[in-house]
Design an enzyme around this catalytic site. Structure first.
Site, PDB file in Angstrom:
ATOM      1  N   CYS A 149     -17.919  15.141  20.912  1.00 14.20           N
ATOM      2  CA  CYS A 149     -16.553  15.501  20.564  1.00 14.20           C
ATOM      3  C   CYS A 149     -16.224  15.182  19.112  1.00 14.20           C
ATOM      4  O   CYS A 149     -15.758  14.212  19.750  1.00 14.20           O
ATOM      5  CB  CYS A 149     -16.078  16.401  21.735  1.00 14.20           C
ATOM      6  SG  CYS A 149     -14.600  17.168  21.220  1.00 14.20           S
ATOM      7  N   GLY A 150     -16.268  15.897  18.094  1.00 13.66           N
ATOM      8  CA  GLY A 150     -15.508  15.388  17.341  1.00 13.66           C
ATOM      9  C   GLY A 150     -14.279  15.298  16.904  1.00 13.66           C
ATOM     10  O   GLY A 150     -13.860  14.516  16.262  1.00 13.66           O
ATOM     11  N   THR A 151     -13.549  16.447  17.509  1.00  9.81           N
ATOM     12  CA  THR A 151     -12.380  15.648  17.723  1.00  9.81           C
ATOM     13  C   THR A 151     -11.802  14.521  18.385  1.00  9.81           C
ATOM     14  O   THR A 151     -11.091  14.892  18.665  1.00  9.81           O
ATOM     15  CB  THR A 151     -11.711  17.177  17.280  1.00  9.81           C
ATOM     16  OG1 THR A 151     -12.000  18.006  18.971  1.00  9.81           O
ATOM     17  CG2 THR A 151     -11.732  18.281  16.423  1.00  9.81           C
ATOM     18  N   HIS A 166      -8.295  20.144  25.916  1.00  9.46           N
ATOM     19  CA  HIS A 166      -9.388  19.062  25.855  1.00  9.46           C
ATOM     20  C   HIS A 166      -8.878  17.824  27.270  1.00  9.46           C
ATOM     21  O   HIS A 166      -7.784  16.925  26.671  1.00  9.46           O
ATOM     22  CB  HIS A 166      -9.423  18.949  24.801  1.00  9.46           C
ATOM     23  CG  HIS A 166     -10.591  19.664  23.610  1.00  9.46           C
ATOM     24  ND1 HIS A 166      -9.469  20.611  23.407  1.00  9.46           N
ATOM     25  CD2 HIS A 166     -11.767  19.997  24.101  1.00  9.46           C
ATOM     26  CE1 HIS A 166     -10.544  21.198  22.511  1.00  9.46           C
ATOM     27  NE2 HIS A 166     -11.724  21.144  22.411  1.00  9.46           N
ATOM     28  N   ASP A 176     -18.664  19.609  26.021  1.00 12.23           N
ATOM     29  CA  ASP A 176     -19.428  19.668  25.277  1.00 12.23           C
ATOM     30  C   ASP A 176     -20.355  19.058  25.158  1.00 12.23           C
ATOM     31  O   ASP A 176     -21.022  17.551  26.018  1.00 12.23           O
ATOM     32  CB  ASP A 176     -18.046  19.127  23.974  1.00 12.23           C
ATOM     33  CG  ASP A 176     -18.625  18.894  23.059  1.00 12.23           C
ATOM     34  OD1 ASP A 176     -19.738  19.421  22.074  1.00 12.23           O
ATOM     35  OD2 ASP A 176     -17.407  18.630  22.256  1.00 12.23           O
ATOM     36  N   CYS A 222     -12.744  21.781  14.607  1.00 12.43           N
ATOM     37  CA  CYS A 222     -13.865  21.593  15.662  1.00 12.43           C
ATOM     38  C   CYS A 222     -15.309  20.477  15.111  1.00 12.43           C
ATOM     39  O   CYS A 222     -15.008  21.278  13.701  1.00 12.43           O
ATOM     40  CB  CYS A 222     -14.856  22.412  15.815  1.00 12.43           C
ATOM     41  SG  CYS A 222     -15.602  22.073  16.909  1.00 12.43           S
ATOM     42  N   GLY A 223     -15.302  19.774  14.666  1.00  6.75           N
ATOM     43  CA  GLY A 223     -16.058  18.194  14.422  1.00  6.75           C
ATOM     44  C   GLY A 223     -17.407  19.002  14.764  1.00  6.75           C
ATOM     45  O   GLY A 223     -17.423  19.036  13.641  1.00  6.75           O
ATOM     46  N   HIS A 224     -18.059  19.484  15.805  1.00  8.98           N
ATOM     47  CA  HIS A 224     -19.459  18.856  16.156  1.00  8.98           C
ATOM     48  C   HIS A 224     -19.620  20.646  14.943  1.00  8.98           C
ATOM     49  O   HIS A 224     -20.564  21.103  14.309  1.00  8.98           O
ATOM     50  CB  HIS A 224     -19.443  19.898  16.848  1.00  8.98           C
ATOM     51  CG  HIS A 224     -20.020  20.602  17.706  1.00  8.98           C
ATOM     52  ND1 HIS A 224     -18.847  21.392  18.700  1.00  8.98           N
ATOM     53  CD2 HIS A 224     -20.275  21.683  17.453  1.00  8.98           C
ATOM     54  CE1 HIS A 224     -19.047  22.721  19.073  1.00  8.98           C
ATOM     55  NE2 HIS A 224     -20.250  23.449  18.292  1.00  8.98           N
TER      56      HIS A 224
HETATM   57  O1  PYC Z   1     -16.976  18.478  17.930  1.00  5.84           O
HETATM   58  O2  PYC Z   1     -14.191  19.133  17.850  1.00  5.84           O
HETATM   59  C1  PYC Z   1     -15.644  19.444  18.310  1.00  5.84           C
HETATM   60  C2  PYC Z   1     -15.512  20.259  19.573  1.00  5.84           C
HETATM   61  C3  PYC Z   1     -14.613  21.096  20.169  1.00  5.84           C
HETATM   62  C4  PYC Z   1     -15.027  21.715  20.725  1.00  5.84           C
HETATM   63  C5  PYC Z   1     -15.969  21.349  21.302  1.00  5.84           C
HETATM   64  N1  PYC Z   1     -16.838  20.595  20.111  1.00  5.84           N
END
Ligand code: PYC
Length: 313
Positions: A235-237, A205, A231, A85-87
């Site tokens: 969303c980092g991923t 997602h 999100d 999870c990036g964030h």
């Molecule tokens: O930032 O990867 C992310 C992420 C995944 C689900 C919510 N945020």
């Protein structure tokens, strides 16, 4: 249970510092599987109402098994573990800095999908070097009930994504309900058409793209998360999956920056380097802020101590 909450570009993270479930021995992958199989109720009670809400992502902080890592972490929502999870990784770095456990500089975290590196620039700004990300399928067409045909790419960025280039609905905060309805329908259509990630993995997602509102951004997105929430951050991923597609399409060169805007207007600066296996190694830079440092109380007499489950339908 002691938790520290933060938000990254608007998207919340709750790091479980002490009092989390005991997962026993084994690799991080095995312990993550045990968290999901045996303790998902605890996860739900941490992130759902009345203590949280459906957008909240949990991060169970564990001692690292490798000497070169600052922490090990298992991310979760109310239903399952998240591979990466990036964030929440940005939120975790800022939380560890808030606790005085890490200083500005480079650090490694163990996650169930591999080691990720973070560069803590200052108390709030973090770059995450994610796991290798790649596009599995280009231009898959699905028929979505009530909406028609949608073409999108299937890509991995630490989670599985279906990425649709041109959203038919404007990506504005006023349209969150229709955007959520549409992306839930797209996700169901992928399931019924048998479109999956590698090895039959559920594409949990869905990401829609459109023109940015800020003159400085390259694109705006709306991202549906596994539990049905959207999100708040870009969303980092999801950005990592997007970078894999941009690289494959020859739209973005290694090291070139792309500014991805979220549906609430927050931004990440993203770029990539070529990966070893034909994919890309994404770097996602964003800001997080700690919002609370609290103890969660689970009173046996509280009928909602295990969280309020969303009703089906
Ligand atoms: O930032 O990867 C992310 C992420 C995944 C689900 C919510 N945020």
């Amino acid at each position: 249970m002691r938790v520290i909450d933060s938000h990254t570009a608007g998207e919340p993270t709750r790091v479980v510092i002490e009092g989390g479930p005991e997962l026993g021995p084994g690799s991080l992958v095995e312990r993550a599987a045990r968290l999901e199989a045996e303790h998902i109720d605890v996860c739900a009670s941490v992130v759902l109402e009345p203590r949280g809400h459906d957008a909240l992502i949990g991060a169970l902080l564990l001692p690292p098994t490798r000497d070169d890592c600052a922490a090990a972490v298992i991310y979760f929502n109310n239903l399952q573990n998240l591979g990466m999870c990036g964030h929440a990784t940005i939120g975790l770095a800022v939380t560890l800095a808030h606790m005085g456990r890490i200083e500005p500089g480079r650090h490694k975290f163990e996650t169930p999908v591999g080691i990720v590196e973070v560069l803590l620039h200052d108390a709030n700004t973090v770059s995450v070097v994610n796991v290798e990300s790649y596009r599995l399928h280009k231009e898959i067409v699905v028929e979505v009930e009530g909406y028609g045909r949608f073409t999108g790419d299937v890509a991995w960025g630490g989670n599985w994504f279906f990425l649709v280039k041109d959203s038919p609905i404007d990506l504005t905060a006023e349209n969150i309900r229709p955007l959520t309805d549409l992306t839930l329908k797209i996700r169901s259509a992928l399931e019924t058409s048998g479109v999956t990630g590698a090895d039959g993995a559920w594409i949990d997602h869905v990401e829609l793209f459109g023109p940015p509102e800020l003159a400085t951004s390259d694109s705006r997105n709306f991202v549906l998360c596994p539990g049905g929430a959207f999100d708040r951050s870009p969303c980092g991923t999801g950005c990592s999956a997007k970078l894999a597609c941009l690289a494959d399409d020859g739209v973005l060169k290694p090291g070139q920056e792309w500014i991805q805007e979220s549906v609430i207007g927050s931004t990440y600066t993203i770029s990539y380097q070529p990966g070893l296996n034909g994919g890309v190694i994404p770097t996602v830079t964003g800001q997080a802020f700690v919002t609370s440092d609290a103890n969660l109380i689970f009173n046996p007499a509280d009928p909602y101590r295990s969280g309020i489950r969303p009703q089906a339908g």
